[in-house]
Design a protein around this motif. Sequence first.
Motif, PDB file in Angstrom:
ATOM      1  N   MET A   1       0.819  -1.199   0.000  1.00  0.00           N
ATOM      2  CA  MET A   1       0.000   0.000   0.000  1.00  0.00           C
ATOM      3  C   MET A   1       0.862   1.261   0.000  1.00  0.00           C
ATOM      4  N   PHE A   2       1.973   1.223   0.713  1.00  0.00           N
ATOM      5  CA  PHE A   2       2.872   2.383   0.743  1.00  0.00           C
ATOM      6  C   PHE A   2       3.437   2.663  -0.651  1.00  0.00           C
ATOM      7  N   ALA A   3       3.927   1.624  -1.314  1.00  0.00           N
ATOM      8  CA  ALA A   3       4.488   1.806  -2.652  1.00  0.00           C
ATOM      9  C   ALA A   3       3.415   2.222  -3.642  1.00  0.00           C
ATOM     10  N   ASN A   4       2.201   1.712  -3.464  1.00  0.00           N
ATOM     11  CA  ASN A   4       1.110   2.054  -4.366  1.00  0.00           C
ATOM     12  C   ASN A   4       0.700   3.518  -4.223  1.00  0.00           C
ATOM     13  N   GLU A   5       0.736   4.032  -3.000  1.00  0.00           N
ATOM     14  CA  GLU A   5       0.302   5.408  -2.757  1.00  0.00           C
ATOM     15  C   GLU A   5       1.424   6.428  -2.957  1.00  0.00           C
ATOM     16  N   GLU A   6       2.648   6.074  -2.613  1.00  0.00           N
ATOM     17  CA  GLU A   6       3.743   7.044  -2.599  1.00  0.00           C
ATOM     18  C   GLU A   6       4.677   6.950  -3.800  1.00  0.00           C
ATOM     19  N   GLY A   7       4.585   5.922  -4.570  1.00  0.00           N
ATOM     20  CA  GLY A   7       5.522   5.769  -5.679  1.00  0.00           C
ATOM     21  C   GLY A   7       4.883   5.117  -6.883  1.00  0.00           C
ATOM     22  N   LYS A   8       5.730   4.506  -7.699  1.00  0.00           N
ATOM     23  CA  LYS A   8       5.266   3.799  -8.887  1.00  0.00           C
ATOM     24  C   LYS A   8       5.623   2.330  -8.747  1.00  0.00           C
ATOM     25  N   MET A   9       4.747   1.473  -9.241  1.00  0.00           N
ATOM     26  CA  MET A   9       4.974   0.039  -9.133  1.00  0.00           C
ATOM     27  C   MET A   9       4.943  -0.625 -10.506  1.00  0.00           C
ATOM     28  N   ARG A  10       5.731  -1.685 -10.607  1.00  0.00           N
ATOM     29  CA  ARG A  10       5.668  -2.553 -11.781  1.00  0.00           C
ATOM     30  C   ARG A  10       5.752  -3.990 -11.311  1.00  0.00           C
ATOM     31  N   PHE A  11       5.133  -4.880 -12.108  1.00  0.00           N
ATOM     32  CA  PHE A  11       5.165  -6.300 -11.789  1.00  0.00           C
ATOM     33  C   PHE A  11       6.192  -6.999 -12.670  1.00  0.00           C
ATOM     34  N   ALA A  12       6.911  -7.930 -12.080  1.00  0.00           N
ATOM     35  CA  ALA A  12       7.841  -8.773 -12.828  1.00  0.00           C
ATOM     36  C   ALA A  12       7.296 -10.196 -12.778  1.00  0.00           C
ATOM     37  N   LEU A  13       6.913 -10.715 -13.920  1.00  0.00           N
ATOM     38  CA  LEU A  13       6.292 -12.035 -13.996  1.00  0.00           C
ATOM     39  C   LEU A  13       7.336 -13.120 -13.753  1.00  0.00           C
ATOM     40  N   ARG A  14       6.992 -14.080 -12.897  1.00  0.00           N
ATOM     41  CA  ARG A  14       7.915 -15.161 -12.545  1.00  0.00           C
ATOM     42  C   ARG A  14       7.593 -16.434 -13.312  1.00  0.00           C
ATOM     43  N   SER A  15       8.577 -17.292 -13.416  1.00  0.00           N
ATOM     44  CA  SER A  15       8.353 -18.629 -13.959  1.00  0.00           C
ATOM     45  C   SER A  15       7.460 -19.391 -12.998  1.00  0.00           C
ATOM     46  N   PRO A  16       6.562 -20.228 -13.488  1.00  0.00           N
ATOM     47  CA  PRO A  16       5.661 -20.974 -12.608  1.00  0.00           C
ATOM     48  C   PRO A  16       6.370 -21.941 -11.667  1.00  0.00           C
ATOM     49  N   VAL A  17       7.617 -22.290 -11.972  1.00  0.00           N
ATOM     50  CA  VAL A  17       8.342 -23.240 -11.115  1.00  0.00           C
ATOM     51  C   VAL A  17       9.368 -22.536 -10.229  1.00  0.00           C
ATOM     52  N   ASP A  18       9.449 -21.211 -10.313  1.00  0.00           N
ATOM     53  CA  ASP A  18      10.435 -20.457  -9.530  1.00  0.00           C
ATOM     54  C   ASP A  18       9.743 -19.737  -8.375  1.00  0.00           C
ATOM     55  N   HIS A  19      10.039 -20.159  -7.142  1.00  0.00           N
ATOM     56  CA  HIS A  19       9.471 -19.504  -5.971  1.00  0.00           C
ATOM     57  C   HIS A  19      10.564 -19.036  -5.001  1.00  0.00           C
ATOM     58  N   GLU A  20      11.773 -18.914  -5.516  1.00  0.00           N
ATOM     59  CA  GLU A  20      12.895 -18.478  -4.679  1.00  0.00           C
ATOM     60  C   GLU A  20      12.762 -16.995  -4.328  1.00  0.00           C
ATOM     61  N   ARG A  21      13.118 -16.671  -3.101  1.00  0.00           N
ATOM     62  CA  ARG A  21      13.127 -15.277  -2.653  1.00  0.00           C
ATOM     63  C   ARG A  21      14.559 -14.867  -2.335  1.00  0.00           C
ATOM     64  N   GLN A  22      14.892 -13.639  -2.689  1.00  0.00           N
ATOM     65  CA  GLN A  22      16.239 -13.132  -2.479  1.00  0.00           C
ATOM     66  C   GLN A  22      16.201 -11.886  -1.596  1.00  0.00           C
ATOM     67  N   THR A  23      17.329 -11.614  -0.957  1.00  0.00           N
ATOM     68  CA  THR A  23      17.466 -10.384  -0.188  1.00  0.00           C
ATOM     69  C   THR A  23      18.069  -9.321  -1.104  1.00  0.00           C
ATOM     70  N   ILE A  24      17.286  -8.324  -1.434  1.00  0.00           N
ATOM     71  CA  ILE A  24      17.701  -7.282  -2.379  1.00  0.00           C
ATOM     72  C   ILE A  24      17.648  -5.928  -1.671  1.00  0.00           C
ATOM     73  N   VAL A  25      18.776  -5.231  -1.662  1.00  0.00           N
ATOM     74  CA  VAL A  25      18.813  -3.906  -1.026  1.00  0.00           C
ATOM     75  C   VAL A  25      18.312  -2.869  -2.023  1.00  0.00           C
ATOM     76  N   PRO A  26      17.776  -1.739  -1.536  1.00  0.00           N
ATOM     77  CA  PRO A  26      17.305  -0.682  -2.447  1.00  0.00           C
ATOM     78  C   PRO A  26      18.434  -0.155  -3.333  1.00  0.00           C
ATOM     79  N   PHE A  27      18.069   0.200  -4.536  1.00  0.00           N
ATOM     80  CA  PHE A  27      19.013   0.796  -5.485  1.00  0.00           C
ATOM     81  C   PHE A  27      18.729   2.295  -5.542  1.00  0.00           C
ATOM     82  N   THR A  28      19.719   3.097  -5.128  1.00  0.00           N
ATOM     83  CA  THR A  28      19.506   4.537  -4.967  1.00  0.00           C
ATOM     84  C   THR A  28      19.909   5.319  -6.200  1.00  0.00           C
ATOM     85  N   MET A  29      19.490   6.578  -6.214  1.00  0.00           N
ATOM     86  CA  MET A  29      19.860   7.470  -7.301  1.00  0.00           C
ATOM     87  C   MET A  29      21.367   7.675  -7.333  1.00  0.00           C
ATOM     88  N   GLY A  30      21.998   7.728  -6.146  1.00  0.00           N
ATOM     89  CA  GLY A  30      23.463   7.890  -6.094  1.00  0.00           C
ATOM     90  C   GLY A  30      24.191   6.749  -6.766  1.00  0.00           C
TER      91      GLY A  30
END
Length: 242
Positions: free
Chosen positions: A206-235
């Motif tokens: 809800m925060f991202a939906n109200e305060e920013g822009k969102m996009r969906f990345a479609l996954r493979s039906p057999v891929d359910h792995e989750r990764q730890t991803i840090v934010p990517f900044t303008m800097g």
Amino acid sequence: KVECKVRPKLMIILAVILALLATGMCYFYLQNAVEKADQTEKAQVVQARVEIPKDTNITKEMVELVKVPVDSIHSRALRSLDDVVGKIALDAIIPGEQVLQDRLVKEGDTKAGLPYQIPAGKRAITVAVDEVAAVGWHLQPGDHVDILGIVTAGEQGKSSVVVLQDVLVLAVGKNTRVTREQETEATIEVKTVTLAVTLQEARPLMFANEEGKMRFALRSPVDHERQTIVPFTMGEFLAPSS
């Protein structure tokens, strides 16, 4: 006097004989009825052992298999516990009632309506999207997506973040709404995607939906792995590449 004494005795004897005859007839009648009942064709059917409230997930303890005359079995009654246990009751089922196929729904069944498609512990959240955000409208119910967002965070400026990962798509649809600008009304089409998320996941969504822009990345039906991803900044984006 002798004749008077004999008559009561005869009457008593006759009464005893008639009683024995009546008892024998009743016995043979009941025996015949039991034999006929035993010869009646029977079959197993699933029956409610206790009261099952509406929208209840049915467990083994709630139902049982019983043998009943074939003629008394409903055409839509279920005959196996495997067809009942784990299903959800669409209506209340009273004790002793045969469990009918039309009164049950399997979790995730799209024909039963959106509420029964929501996995346990999740909630349905709908967000407005455009063609780009929705992967060119290739999204379908049952797909899994990662949700990316662009948000502004104080002095850091804009950052690209992974809002959620491996999110189930429940529905893709559209509706219309009326807007009023400069005293005129206009009808516009709003396209939406409905997602299944936990309450914990609903907050960043809800925060991202109200305060920013969102996009969906479609996954493979057999891929359910989750990764730890840090934010990517303008800097980082503007930093010279090595």
